[in-house]
Enzyme design. Structure first.
Site, PDB file in Angstrom:
ATOM      1  N   HIS A 162       8.705   2.789   9.259  1.00  0.00           N
ATOM      2  CA  HIS A 162       8.361   1.710  10.242  1.00  0.00           C
ATOM      3  C   HIS A 162       7.004   2.108  11.067  1.00  0.00           C
ATOM      4  CE1 HIS A 162       9.188  -1.282  13.197  1.00  0.00           C
ATOM      5  NE2 HIS A 162       8.908  -0.604  14.208  1.00  0.00           N
ATOM      6  N   GLU A 194       1.492   6.807   7.374  1.00  0.00           N
ATOM      7  CA  GLU A 194       2.155   6.325   6.462  1.00  0.00           C
ATOM      8  C   GLU A 194       2.000   6.859   5.010  1.00  0.00           C
ATOM      9  OE1 GLU A 194       4.081   2.315   8.310  1.00  0.00           O
ATOM     10  OE2 GLU A 194       2.368   2.107   6.955  1.00  0.00           O
ATOM     11  N   ASN A 203      13.488   3.999   4.945  1.00  0.00           N
ATOM     12  CA  ASN A 203      12.397   2.842   5.379  1.00  0.00           C
ATOM     13  C   ASN A 203      11.432   3.420   5.992  1.00  0.00           C
ATOM     14  OD1 ASN A 203      11.252   0.565   5.631  1.00  0.00           O
ATOM     15  ND2 ASN A 203      12.147   0.151   7.733  1.00  0.00           N
ATOM     16  N   SER A 226       0.852  -1.246   0.000  1.00  0.00           N
ATOM     17  CA  SER A 226      -0.056   0.029   0.069  1.00  0.00           C
ATOM     18  C   SER A 226       0.745   1.155   0.100  1.00  0.00           C
ATOM     19  CB  SER A 226      -0.870   0.021   1.051  1.00  0.00           C
ATOM     20  OG  SER A 226      -0.180   0.065   2.324  1.00  0.00           O
TER      21      SER A 226
HETATM   22  C1  GRF Z   1       4.174  -0.728   6.660  1.00  0.00           C
HETATM   23  O1  GRF Z   1       3.491  -0.804   7.913  1.00  0.00           O
HETATM   24  C2  GRF Z   1       5.532   0.126   7.011  1.00  0.00           C
HETATM   25  O2  GRF Z   1       5.535   0.716   7.936  1.00  0.00           O
HETATM   26  C3  GRF Z   1       6.431  -1.407   7.261  1.00  0.00           C
HETATM   27  O3  GRF Z   1       5.713  -2.540   6.591  1.00  0.00           O
HETATM   28  C4  GRF Z   1       4.457  -2.167   6.061  1.00  0.00           C
HETATM   29  C5  GRF Z   1       4.377  -2.369   4.881  1.00  0.00           C
HETATM   30  O4  GRF Z   1       2.787  -2.006   4.585  1.00  0.00           O
HETATM   31  N1  GRF Z   1       7.706  -1.343   6.964  1.00  0.00           N
HETATM   32  P1  GRF Z   1       2.477  -2.164   2.823  1.00  0.00           P
HETATM   33  O5  GRF Z   1       2.815  -3.346   2.176  1.00  0.00           O
HETATM   34  O6  GRF Z   1       2.897  -0.984   2.232  1.00  0.00           O
HETATM   35  O7  GRF Z   1       1.020  -2.015   2.931  1.00  0.00           O
END
Ligand code: GRF
Length: 210
Positions: free
Chosen positions: A110, A180, A108, A12
């Site tokens: 998190h 995010e 990255n 996502s």
């Molecule tokens: C996200 O929550 C990110 O913070 C972590 O992995 C997850 C990936 O989610 N590192 P997506 O595949 O982008 O939906």
């Protein structure tokens, strides 16, 4: 910038970066996805949006040495003139040669406020379960450089959300996902503008005047 995304799962955040590139929120091109998982949601998103997708995993290339694997990984990036890497839920270690080549150009995201709730086993819903169990009143996101060990790179950006009394791991994960999707493209934009600087372990992101 010419960006490669590394992703293993749903993708996502990758989708959000691709959309941001398509709608001009960021000026970079997301030109490559590397996934270790050929069934990942991210690889379907790549196909839908016309982004080249490479499936590179140690299992797939099990006959070559670690050094050859790293060299091949780096070659795929360099030969496409990739100059920035964003990890979006990438569950494998990035080869050391790639980390060295892309020092200060690999980041990255998190789903918690590092340095708490990071490290081994802290991925996906595990993170939010640990946050709820701990009783902390805020969680959020951390965007950081990838320097070596999991979740230990220099912190670039954090944003908080409240952990309410009635939150469970799932409702918290929804809140964090929203942050995010909102802020990962914004921080990529800051790199494009040259608004990210560092001195030692401290990273500064210049705020745009409004
Ligand atoms: C996200 O929550 C990110 O913070 C972590 O992995 C997850 C990936 O989610 N590192 P997506 O595949 O982008 O939906």
């Amino acid at each position: 910038m010419n960006i490669c995304v590394l992703a293993s799962g749903a993708g996502s955040n990758f989708r959000e970066l691709v959309r941001s590139s398509e709608n001009g929120l960021i000026t970079s091109q997301i030109s490559l996805l590397i996934t270790n998982n050929s069934d990942s949601g991210a690889s379907i998103i790549a196909k839908d949006h016309g982004v080249e997708c490479l499936h590179i995993s140690r299992k797939k290339f099990c006959t070559i040495s670690d050094d050859e694997f790293s060299a091949m990984f780096l070659h795929e990036l360099v030969s496409r003139k990739i100059d920035f890497i964003t990890l979006c839920g990438y569950m494998k270690r990035v080869p050391q040669t790639v980390l060295e080549h892309f020092r200060n150009r690999i980041i990255n995201i998190h789903p918690a406020l590092l340095p708490s709730f990071g490290g081994k086993g802290m991925y996906g819903i595990n993170v939010h379960e640990a946050v709820i169990r701990s009783g902390v009143k805020v969680s959020g996101i951390t965007i950081h450089f990838v320097d070596g060990d999991y979740d230990l790179g220099r912190i670039i950006f954090q944003k908080c959300c409240e952990v309410s009394d009635d939150d469970d791991a799932f409702s918290l994960s929804e809140k964090v996902k929203k942050l995010e999707h909102q802020y990962y493209p914004v921080i990529v934009r800051k790199f494009e503008e040259g608004s990210v600087s560092f001195a030692g372990d401290r990273v500064t992101v210049e705020q745009t005047e409004s």
